[in-house]
Design an enzyme around this catalytic site. Structure first.
Site, PDB file in Angstrom:
ATOM      1  N   ASP A 487       0.356  -1.079  -0.007  1.00 51.82           N
ATOM      2  CA  ASP A 487      -0.064  -0.211  -0.478  1.00 51.82           C
ATOM      3  C   ASP A 487       0.976   1.302   0.074  1.00 51.82           C
ATOM      4  OD1 ASP A 487      -2.672  -1.230  -0.191  1.00 51.82           O
ATOM      5  OD2 ASP A 487      -2.608  -1.519   2.430  1.00 51.82           O
TER       6      ASP A 487
HETATM    7  C1  GLC Z   1      -1.462  -3.435   5.119  1.00 53.98           C
HETATM    8  C2  GLC Z   1      -2.935  -4.138   4.428  1.00 53.98           C
HETATM    9  C3  GLC Z   1      -2.083  -4.575   3.472  1.00 53.98           C
HETATM   10  C4  GLC Z   1      -1.807  -4.353   2.857  1.00 53.98           C
HETATM   11  C5  GLC Z   1      -0.023  -4.398   3.666  1.00 53.98           C
HETATM   12  C6  GLC Z   1       1.084  -3.762   2.723  1.00 53.98           C
HETATM   13  O1  GLC Z   1      -1.213  -4.972   6.322  1.00 53.98           O
HETATM   14  O2  GLC Z   1      -3.857  -4.899   5.385  1.00 53.98           O
HETATM   15  O3  GLC Z   1      -3.427  -4.601   2.235  1.00 53.98           O
HETATM   16  O4  GLC Z   1      -1.505  -4.498   1.432  1.00 53.98           O
HETATM   17  O5  GLC Z   1      -0.031  -3.672   4.704  1.00 53.98           O
HETATM   18  O6  GLC Z   1       1.042  -2.334   2.672  1.00 53.98           O
HETATM   19  C1  GLC Z   2      -0.486   2.268   5.846  1.00 49.66           C
HETATM   20  C2  GLC Z   2       0.002   1.120   6.426  1.00 49.66           C
HETATM   21  C3  GLC Z   2      -0.143   0.043   5.434  1.00 49.66           C
HETATM   22  C4  GLC Z   2      -1.310  -0.426   5.990  1.00 49.66           C
HETATM   23  C5  GLC Z   2      -1.769   1.277   5.072  1.00 49.66           C
HETATM   24  C6  GLC Z   2      -3.656   0.827   5.098  1.00 49.66           C
HETATM   25  O1  GLC Z   2      -0.279   2.753   4.880  1.00 49.66           O
HETATM   26  O2  GLC Z   2       1.530   1.497   6.664  1.00 49.66           O
HETATM   27  O3  GLC Z   2       0.548  -0.967   5.906  1.00 49.66           O
HETATM   28  O4  GLC Z   2      -1.572  -1.511   4.577  1.00 49.66           O
HETATM   29  O5  GLC Z   2      -2.198   2.729   5.785  1.00 49.66           O
HETATM   30  O6  GLC Z   2      -4.511   2.035   5.010  1.00 49.66           O
END
Ligand code: GLC
Ligand code: GLC
Length: 813
Positions: A487
Site C-alpha cells: 500500500d
Molecule cells: C497492510 C494491509 C495490506 C497491505 C499491507 C502492505 O497489512 O492490510 O492490505 O497489503 O499492509 O502494505
Molecule cells: C499504511 C500502512 C500499511 C497499511 C495502509 C492501509 O499505509 O503502512 O501497512 O496497509 O496504511 O491503509
C-alpha cells in the site's frame, strides 16, 4: 543473549495461553464472538464490544493510546473491608496474591485472589447469541465470613465510535438509559432513528446501581478509584446526557469455603420499527427478557460454554498434525488456525492497533484471509467471496474496501489498486479446491452492488484477469495504479502535502510508466490457476487465451524484470528501475522475489535459485526477512509512503511478516526444505515466545503484521498484532507447502518440503466427506514423494483421489 523475562506459557492440553503477570509489555488480547457480536478483551479485562461493525455499532467505549495504557473495559470492583481490588489487577492495580489470565479459543478466564477471596471471571460470547457472558465466581478461601461489596462496570459508547470521540457538543446531551430490576438499558438515539439498544444485566437482586459516569467515578477521579466504590456506596444515579455507564452494586456474604456465581450479560437487541416502544419513551424489552431468560443460571451458561468449546473441537479436528515438535504442533493445531478465524471475522477492522473506525474489509485482505479459513467453515467463505465480488466494477477493477454492515464499497478510498482483482481468483480457487463446489462459479453477482448488473462469478474472475492484461505498461508488465500489495509504494502520488493520503492521492497518473513486478508474479501464479480451472470446466479456448497471456508475462519478466541476482521490484513513473543494484538504497525488495519465485519464473535459467539466495544474503536477519534492503534514509516523493517511515519500520525495511511466507513457498517449490524451515521458524510465534517475550512486546501466541527490521532502533520488536494476512499465509505455507497436504480439485496432493532433520509425522485431515490419516516418512529427504499407498494400494502420482469415508495413507519420500 540477555535472559528475557517471561509473562506466561502455553497450555496445549487446554488450548490456552496462560498469562501469569498482569504487567505484560503490551496488553495481550483475545477475541470473543464468532459471527455477529464481538468483543476484544485484554489480559486485564480491557477492551470493548460491538455488533458486526466496530465503527457503526460500538457498544462499549474504549480509549486508545491513553495513559495509563488499556483504559476502558468490563471491570469488577471488589471491596473487602478497606481493600478494593479487581480480579484482572486493573484498573485499581491493587497487588494481588494470585493472578492468572487464560486466553482460550473464543473465551478468556481471568482469576485473581486477594486476602482469602478468589474471583474468577469467564468471558465468552455464546454461539448465535448477541451478548457477552461474564460469569463471575466468588469464593471464600479464608476461615472467616466475608462481607463483600461488589460493583460491576461498563461504559456505553454512543454507537458510532468515530463521532463518539469527537462530536461532544451533541453527545453530551443525547445519552439515555432505563433501569428495570437488575438490568440497565442503554437507549441513546433510540427515540429517533435507531432501532437497537444494549443492556447490562446480572442474574441476582441488586442493592444499588449507577448509570451516570461522573456521579459514579467523580469528575477528577479515575477508573482506579471511582468515588462510589471507594466509599462503598452506590448513588443510584440516572444518566441524562453526559456519559452513561452501567454499574450494579451487590452485597455478597460468603461463609468460609462458600462460593457464589453471578452471571452478568452485556446484550444487544434490535426491534422492528413498529414494535420499538412499550409506552411513550419506554423501550420494548421483550427480546431482552427472552435473551436474559436463556442465560440466567449457571447451568444454562455452562451449557452454552460447552457448545462453544465443542465448536472449536470440531473446527480444530479438520487438520491436525503430530510431529513430536510441540512448538510446531501447537501453532498448526491451535493458534495459527485460531488467528485465521479471527482475521477472517475482523479483517483489519478492530485490534489494539486498528481503532475500528478507519477501515472496512479489504478486497485483497479478505481474499487472503479466506485461504486460511476456508477449511473451517466453507459456507461462510462462500458468502464472503460473493460479497467481495459484488464490489467489483465492470472493467474488473474494484473497491479497495467495503463496509461489513452495508457490504457497500467504500467511496472514501475508492479503487485503483491494480493487484486487487487477481486476489479474487486466489480466494475462489482455494474455495473450490477445498469443497469441490463448482456451483459457486454460476452464482449471479452484481457490479458495485447494483441490482440488474449481475453476471456469473466466473465472469468476474475472467474480467479480473483481463484487468491486468488491459493495464500493461511500456515493458508489458502490469501498471501498478495507486499501489499493489504494498500500500505504501505509491508511484503516482507525488505528494508534498502532509494532509494528503498516500493511498488515495494520485497527483500524476496520466502517462505513468509505473509497473509492478509483484503484480506480474501474482498474475502468473493466479493465471496458472485460472488456466487449470478453465481446463477443468472444459473452457479450452479461454484456457488457451489466458495461457498465452501468462506466457507473455513470463517473457516480459525475464526480459525486463530481472536484475542479475534478483527480480526488480517495479518501474517508477518515468520508467526508472526500483529495487535494482543500480539504486542507491532499497536495491532489493521481498515482494517480487516472493511472487516471481512462487510463479517459478525463469527457474530453468537459475533465476529462482539466485533470487532465493539473494533473499538470504540481503533480506534475512535474526528475526525474519526485511521488506527491502538497504532501508530508505530519506523521503523520495516519487515513491510515496514507503520512504516516509523511519528505517526498519513498516514498509520501509520492517520485517513485514505477511510476505515472508511468499519466499518460504518459493523455497518449498524449489525443494529447499532446510531454508524454508529456517525462514519459517524465525517468525513462528512459538519459537519467538521461547526467546523474546520482552523484546517482542506483543502477544506471543499469534503473528503480528510487522517486526522491526535490522535497520530499526530496536530490531525484533513486534507491532500490529492479530489482524494481518500473515495468519492466512503462515497457515497456507505450513499446511500445504511444508507439511505438504494440498487440497486439489480431485483429491489431496501430497508434496511436503521439509528440513532434512524432519522425522515421521501424521496429519489427520477431514476433506469434504472424507477423513484421511496420512503418515509421511521423510527419510532425510527435503522434497520428492517416492510412493503413496492409499488403503494398502499404490497410487500413481502425488494426488490421492477423493472418495468419501475413512482412509489411511502412507507416504514415503
Ligand atoms: C497492510 C494491509 C495490506 C497491505 C499491507 C502492505 O497489512 O492490510 O492490505 O497489503 O499492509 O502494505
Ligand atoms: C499504511 C500502512 C500499511 C497499511 C495502509 C492501509 O499505509 O503502512 O501497512 O496497509 O496504511 O491503509
Amino acid at each position: 543473549m540477555e535472559q528475557q523475562k517471561r509473562y506466561g506459557h502455553f497450555d496445549d492440553q487446554h488450548r490456552e495461553y496462560v498469562i501469569t503477570d498482569p504487567q505484560t509489555p503490551w496488553p495481550w488480547i483475545n477475541y470473543l464472538g464468532n459471527e455477529d457480536f464481538f468483543s476484544l478483551i485484554s489480559n486485564t479485562a480491557g477492551g470493548y464490544s460491538f455488533y458486526k461493525d466496530a465503527k457503526f455499532r460500538r457498544i462499549t467505549r474504549y480509549r486508545y493510546n491513553n495513559v495509563p495504557m488499556d483504559n476502558g473495559g468490563r471491570y469488577f470492583y471488589i471491596k473487602d473491608g478497606d481493600t478494593v481490588w479487581n480480579p484482572g489487577w486493573k484498573p485499581c492495580k491493587t497487588p494481588l496474591d494470585f493472578y492468572e489470565c487464560r486466553h482460550g479459543m473464543s473465551y478468556t478466564r481471568i482469576t485473581g485472589k486477594k486476602n482469602g477471596v478468589e474471583a474468577s471471571v469467564l468471558f465468552f460470547v455464546p454461539l448465535k447469541k448477541w451478548c457477552e457472558v461474564q460469569k463471575l465466581t466468588l469464593k471464600n478461601e479464608s476461615k472467616e465470613v466475608k462481607q463483600l461489596k461488589l460493583f460491576s462496570f461498563e461504559e456505553w459508547c454512543l454507537w458510532n465510535a468515530a463521532t463518539d470521540m469527537e462530536n461532544f457538543q451533541r453527545n453530551f446531551s443525547t445519552g439515555e438509559v432505563e433501569i428495570e430490576g437488575s438490568t440497565i438499558y442503554h437507549k441513546t438515539e433510540y427515540r429517533e432513528r435507531r432501532n437497537h439498544y444494549a443492556f447490562y444485566h446480572v442474574n441476582a437482586p441488586i442493592q444499588g446501581f449507577d448509570t451516570d459516569r461522573e456521579t459514579f467515578v467523580g469528575l477528577y477521579n479515575e477508573f482506579a478509584d471511582p468515588q462510589a466504590v471507594m466509599e462503598g456506596k452506590p448513588r443510584n444515579s440516572h444518566a441524562h446526557g453526559w456519559s452513561p455507564i452501567a454499574s450494579h452494586y451487590i452485597e455478597v456474604t460468603l461463609q468460609p469455603g462458600e462460593s457464589k456465581d453471578f452471571v452478568f450479560l452485556l446484550g444487544y437487541i434490535e426491534n422492528e420499527q413498529d414494535e420499538k416502544f412499550e409506552a411513550l419513551q419506554v423501550i420494548n424489552k421483550k427480546k431482552a427478557h427472552a435473551l436474559i431468560a436463556e442465560l440466567d443460571t449457571t447451568e444454562k451458561v455452562d451449557k452454552a460454554f460447552a457448545e462453544l468449546c465443542a465448536l472449536w473441537d470440531n473446527l480444530l479436528n479438520i487438520y491436525k498434525v503430530r510431529t513430536g515438535n510441540d512448538k510446531l504442533d501447537r501453532m498448526v493445531n491451535i493458534w495459527n488456525q485460531y488467528q485465521c478465524m479471527v482475521t477472517f471475522n475482523f479483517s483489519r477492522s478492530a485490534s489494539f492497533f486498528e481503532s475500528g473506525v478507519g477501515r472496512g474489509m479489504g478486497f485483497r485482505d479478505s481474499n487472503q484471509d479466506l485461504v486460511g479459513f476456508v477449511h473451517q467453515i466453507p459456507p461462510r467463505a462462500r458468502q464472503r467471496i460473493i460479497d467481495i465480488a459484488s464490489t467489483q466494477f465492470p472493467d474488473g477493477g474494484c473497491y479497495h474496501q467495503y463496509q461489513p454492515l452495508t457490504k457497500r464499497g467504500n467511496n472514501d478510498i475508492g479503487g485503483g489498486f491494480n493487484d486487487d482483482p487477481c486476489w479474487l481468483i486466489f480466494g475462489t480457487v482455494a474455495y473450490i479446491k477445498e469443497t469441490g463446489d463448482f456451483s459457486i462459479l454460476d452464482e449471479m453477482v452484481p457490479f458495485d452492488n447494483q441490482p440488474g448488473t449481475e453476471v456469473t462469478l466466473f465472469e468476474h474472475l475472467k474480467i479480473s484477469m483481463n484487468h491486468v492484461i488491459n493495464n500493461l505498461g511500456p515493458h508489458l508488465l502490469p501498471l501498478i495504479g495507486r499501489a499493489d500489495w504494498n500500500d505504501c509504494l505509491n508511484l503516482n502520488c507525488f505528494s508534498w502535502d502532509p494532509n494528503e493520503s498516500f493511498q488515495t492521492t494520485e497527483n500524476v497518473s496520466e502517462g505513468t510508466k509505473a509497473e509492478s513486478l509483484m503484480i506480474a508474479g501474482l498474475f502468473v501464479v493466479t493465471g496458472k490457476d485460472y488456466v487449470a480451472l478453465c481446463k477443468k470446466l472444459g473452457k479450452t479456448d479461454e484456457a488457451a487465451r489466458m495461457q498465452k497471456a501468462v506466457d507473455a508475462m513470463i517473457a516480459a519478466v525475464k526480459k525486463d524484470g530481472w536484475d542479475g541476482e534478483w527480480y526488480l521490484r517495479a518501474y517508477d513513473f518515468y520508467g526508472r528501475k526500483i529495487g535494482s543494484n543500480e539504486c542507491d538504497e532499497a536495491k532489493i525488495f521481498i515482494e517480487s522475489q516472493g511472487w516471481c519465485t512462487m510463479a517459478e519464473i525463469g527457474a530453468e535459467d537459475g533465476m529462482v535459485a539466485k533470487s532465493l539466495d539473494s533473499c538470504k544474503k540481503y533480506l534475512e536477519c535474526e528475526h525474519g526477512m526485511v521488506l527491502n534492503n538497504p532501508a530508505f534514509s530519506k523521503y523520495i516523493y516519487e515513491y510515496g509512503e514507503i520512504s516516509s517511515y523511519p528505517e526498519g519500520y513498516k514498509e520501509n525495511a520492517g520485517i513485514f511478516c505477511h510476505n515472508n511466507p511468499w519466499v518460504i513457498i518459493g523455497e518449498c517449490l524449489a525443494g529447499r526444505g532446510n531454508d524454508a524451515w529456517s525462514h519459517y521458524a524465525k517468525i513462528l510465534p512459538s519459537y519467538v515466545e521461547e526467546k523474546y517475550q520482552t523484546l517482542h512486546k506483543v502477544e506471543p501466541y499469534v503473528n503480528c503484521q510487522m517486526v522491526a527490521g535490522k535497520d530499526a532502533f530496536k530490531p525484533g520488536e513486534g507491532k500490529n498484532s492479530w489482524l494481518t494476512g500473515t495468519a492466512a499465509w503462515m497457515w497456507y505455507t505450513v499446511s500445504e507447502f511444508i507439511l505438504g497436504i494440498k487440497p486439489d480439485y480431485d483429491g489431496i496432493r501430497i508434496d511436503p518440503c521439509l528440513p532434512e532433520t524432519a522425522t515421521d509425522y501424521t496429519v489427520n485431515r477431514k476433506f469434504r466427506e472424507a477423513d484421511y490419516e496420512i503418515t509421511i516418512h521423510p527419510n532425510g529427504q527435503q522434497k520428492g514423494v517416492k510412493s503413496i499407498v492409499l488403503d494398502g494400494k499404490n497410487v500413481d502420482g502425488t494426488v490421492i483421489p477423493y472418495a468419501p469415508g475413512k482412509h489411511v495413507v502412507e507416504v514415503t519420500m
